[in-house]
Structures are given as C-alpha cells and as structure tokens.
Design a protein around this motif. Structure first.
Motif, short mmCIF file in Angstrom:
data_model
loop_
_atom_site.label_atom_id
_atom_site.label_comp_id
_atom_site.label_asym_id
_atom_site.label_seq_id
_atom_site.Cartn_x
_atom_site.Cartn_y
_atom_site.Cartn_z
N ILE A 159 0.95 -1.27 0.27
CA ILE A 159 0.34 -0.13 0.07
C ILE A 159 0.93 1.20 0.58
O ILE A 159 0.39 2.15 -0.79
N GLN A 160 2.13 1.16 1.17
CA GLN A 160 2.59 2.32 0.87
C GLN A 160 3.22 3.24 -0.20
O GLN A 160 3.52 3.65 -0.51
N ARG A 161 3.44 2.05 -1.10
CA ARG A 161 4.63 1.92 -2.60
C ARG A 161 3.62 2.25 -3.59
O ARG A 161 3.68 2.37 -4.35
N GLY A 162 2.65 1.41 -3.65
CA GLY A 162 0.96 2.32 -4.44
C GLY A 162 0.87 3.86 -4.28
O GLY A 162 0.50 4.52 -5.34
N GLN A 163 0.70 3.98 -2.79
CA GLN A 163 1.08 5.54 -2.66
C GLN A 163 1.59 6.78 -2.62
O GLN A 163 1.29 7.31 -3.27
N LYS A 164 2.67 6.04 -2.48
CA LYS A 164 3.67 6.98 -3.61
C LYS A 164 3.64 7.37 -5.02
O LYS A 164 4.32 8.43 -5.32
N GLU A 165 3.14 5.97 -5.39
CA GLU A 165 3.17 6.22 -7.16
C GLU A 165 1.33 7.22 -7.49
O GLU A 165 1.64 7.82 -8.78
N GLN A 166 0.91 7.90 -6.19
CA GLN A 166 -0.54 8.56 -6.65
C GLN A 166 -0.12 9.34 -6.47
O GLN A 166 1.01 9.52 -5.24
N PRO A 167 -0.99 10.33 -6.85
CA PRO A 167 -0.84 11.98 -6.18
C PRO A 167 -1.59 12.01 -4.90
O PRO A 167 -1.96 10.97 -3.81
N THR A 168 -0.31 12.69 -4.04
CA THR A 168 -0.84 13.18 -2.38
C THR A 168 -1.01 13.67 -2.17
O THR A 168 -1.54 14.87 -2.89
#
Length: 449
Positions: free
Chosen positions: A54-63
């Motif tokens: 999840i943390q890796r996927g969140q880095k790839e998405q707009p924060t």
C-alpha cells in the motif's frame, strides 16, 4: 440422495470431532495447541506485506494534504487564562487583568469552532483510525485500488473469514453458551459447599474459554500476582461486551447489571443459580442506596467472587478512558484496577451501540481476523484518608490510563446520549468571570458554597 446425506453426515462428524478434539478439550484444561499463535504470526506477515504494498502504491499516486498528528485540526493545550492573556497582549493597547475587551470573544469563537469540527468526546465513540489497511472491508475508507495481487489477497481473506472462520466461531459460541446454561443450571441444584463453588468456577471459566477460542482471541495477561481476590471490586476500562469474556478467561467474577428478558435473561437466571451474581430490577437501578447496600453486602463476604464493574458506564473506542462514576468507589472495600488494550490491527473490538445492535456487532467480531489484546492487573488500591469518592475514582482512572497507554479524559461518557450538564457550562462562566472581576470579588458576591 442418500449418498448426499451420508456425505453431509460424515462431514458433520469430522467437523464436530475437530471442534471437540482440537478446540473444546484444550480450552477446558486451559491448554493451547499453538494453532492460534501460528495463525496470528502468518496474519502479521500478510498484513506487513500488504502495508508495504500500500505504501509503495501510494507513492505512485497523487498525495493528499496530510492531517494533523493530533486529529483534523491543531489545538492549543493552554488554559483559558493563558490563551486570553495572549490575545490581550497582542491588543494595540495593553489591557489590565480586570478590564474587558471585545477580543476576548475571539477565544470563545475559536473554541466553539474547534469543538464543532472535532471535540474530545464525539471522537471517542467512533472506531479507532488505523495507520494502514488491515484487509477488512469496513476499514478501507481511506484506501483505493492498489494492485491485482492485493485485491486477490483481500478476496481470499473474505472467503476465509466468512466461509471458514464464521461457521466455526458460531458453532463454538453456541456450544459455549449452551454449556454455560446447562452446566450452571445443574450445578445450581447442588447444596452450598466448596465442591459446588469449585464446579461453578470450572463451568464458568470453561465456557468463557470456549467463547474466546470462538473469536480467535490471543490475550496477554501481565502482573498476574495482582489478580482480583474474593471480597474485592475489579474495575476496568470498557470497550466492548467481550471485555467480560477477556477477563473471565483468567479468573471468575460476580457480574453486576440489570435484569433482562429473552436469551440474556435465560443466561442470567441460570448462572445466578450457581454463583451469587448481582442482578437488579429496573426499578432498583434508580435507587442508589439499594444498589450500594447490595454491593456492600456482597463484598462483606470474603468467600464471594470479586465484583466486576465498568465505571465508565458505556463503551469507549479503546483510545482513552473517560470519567468513572463515583458509585463504585463509595461502597468501600479494595479496588483492583485492570487496564485492557486491544490491538486494532486484527479487528475493531469497540461496540458503537448507536450504530450497531448486538447481533450486528457480534457478526462483525466473528468475521474479523482475530481479537488480540493485553490485560494489565494493577496493584490493589484503597481510599486514602481525606479522599472523597470522586478523587479516588480519578486516581484509579489515571492509573488505568497510564498503564494501558490511553488518554485520560475527565468528560462523562454519558454525553454520548445526553446533553452537557449546566454545571459544566457554569464552571466555564465562573472561570471567565473570575478573570474579569477578580477571584476575591467573585467569591464574595457568590457566597460560600
């Protein structure tokens, strides 16, 4: 058709044999075969992998803008006098303490808006926020699609929880409660003796252990030398109805509560035959003196089980401890504080009674991954000289909050259903009045209390 019935019968025999041989019998003797521990270790590994994914996927998405560490907004922890004093010092004309200025109103407007957005009471009656998704549908509000592998793991988890764990847990709950009703009824037919007391304790603790296995409960007890003793009062913070199951796994208690009807009434009437629990009629609950007298009579007999009381009077979401009602601390005797802290990573144990009825709540518990919690037995406490019941209750509450890593709040949990008392509003008004006219003048005008 006959072949299908034979297969179903064989399956039922195997299912019952597994339950009796691998779960019920070990539970009766307080022995663990280690299956739950292995299950929890595997679950921890899966959740750790899911968190990293999840943390890796969140880095790839707009924060998104991050929230404050303390909640939705930042709040000042200063007192009324300090914050109003700061406002006055920023005024173009330096004002003396006894003067009134319109800028004082900004303090009350600020506090009002803060409490509308996020107050200390309301957030204690909602589920605890998780740092990362634990693969339960009910806790994924802040998470979106990340990857196919994570979605497959989530779907597999749904199958395991609803198609394997749920039937198993319902079976264990039915067996445990049936054992409680039948066992206590039979024990109740025996004359009063040490044998009857021993059998009663055995039936109670066996039932609760079976029910705990039905929730995949992993309970860590600390400081067992401080366990409540007969003739005492055990007080604990309250998160869920299963608090009773958690505590009764390690010892027997006398319950206190109102008489109910239906299934709960059947259970109450059966267990009171074998053990002196304290049940009150609805009319008696309003009579504080009658309640206090029955509790005093119970603790006066040092051969009776310790009374289990939750002084908050309502369930809190396991992040804090709210005001303890003073009634439990007025009757005398030794208080045995107990702190209970659940791990929300495996399932939310908090019962939001305003949102879920008992059946819905139990269904949520039985479809969670597991119940993992820590229980701390604190040293016994007694009322000190010159200490009133309120002060004693606050001292016990602070000790429980400190041990359990919970926030110590002075608010009444009854605010969950009631309006703020006028006395609390008047207290704030008195504090501000003493700043304007001076504490000496205010006390002289009001007169002695």
């Amino acid at each position: 058709m006959e072949g299908a019935w034979e297969i179903a019968f064989v399956f039922f025999q195997v299912w019952l044999s597994v339950i009796v041989g691998l779960i019920m019998l070990p539970a009766m003797f307080g022995v663990s075969l280690g299956f739950t521990d292995i299950y929890i270790k595997v679950l921890v590994k899966i959740l750790e992998w899911a968190t990293l994914r999840i943390q890796r996927g969140q880095k790839e998405q707009p924060t998104l803008p991050s929230q404050s560490a303390n909640g939705i907004i930042e709040k000042d922890d200063g007192s009324m006098e300090e914050e109003i004093g700061e406002l006055r010092r920023s005024h173009p004309k330096n004002l003396a303490g006894g003067d009134f200025t319109l800028c004082d109103a900004f303090y009350f407007c600020k506090k009002g808006i803060e409490n509308i957005v996020e107050d200390q009471v309301t957030q204690r009656f909602t589920s605890e926020e998780l740092a990362s998704w634990n693969l339960l549908t009910r806790t994924n509000n802040n998470f979106c699609y990340i990857s196919l592998r994570l979605t497959i793991i989530w779907g597999l988890g749904v199958f395991i929880r609803y198609c394997i764990l749920l039937p198993l847990r319902i079976t264990l709950a039915v067996i445990g409660l049936s054992w409680l009703v039948i066992g206590t009824t039979l024990v109740g037919l025996l004359p009063s003796s040490n044998v009857k007391n021993w059998l009663s304790d055995l039936v109670h603790i066996t039932c609760y252990r079976i029910c705990a296995r039905g929730l995949s409960a992993t309970i860590h007890y600390h400081n067992k030398e401080n366990r409540p003793k007969k003739g005492g009062i055990c007080v604990a913070n309250h998160t869920s109805p299963i608090d009773i199951v958690i505590l009764a796994n390690d010892g027997c208690y006398a319950m206190v509560g109102q008489v109910h009807g239906g299934l709960m009434g059947v259970i109450q009437r059966s267990i009171v035959r074998s053990c002196p629990h304290v049940w009150f009629e609805r009319s008696e609950m309003k009579d504080r003196h009658a309640v206090a007298k029955r509790l005093k009579d119970h603790i006066a007999d040092k051969n009776k089980l310790p009374i289990l009381i939750f002084p908050e009077g309502t369930c809190i979401n396991n992040t804090s401890v709210m005001m303890f009602k003073k009634g439990s601390f007025e009757i005398g005797g030794t208080i045995y504080p107990v702190a209970i802290k659940y791990d929300p990573q495996f399932g939310d144990a908090f019962w939001n009674s305003a949102k879920y009825n008992m059946v819905s709540y139990l269904l949520r518990m039985m479809t969670s991954w597991a119940i993992v919690c820590n229980v701390w037995y604190l040293p016994p406490m007694t009322r000190q000289d010159g200490e009133d019941a309120v002060q004693f209750a606050n001292r016990v509450k602070s000790a429980i909050a400190h041990q359990g890593g919970l926030v110590d709040l002075s608010w009444d949990g009854g605010l969950k259903r009631e309006k703020v008392k006028e006395s609390l509003k008047e207290e704030q008004q008195k504090m501000y009045s003493s700043m304007i006219v001076g504490s000496d003048f205010f006390e002289a005008s009001v007169g002695p209390a």
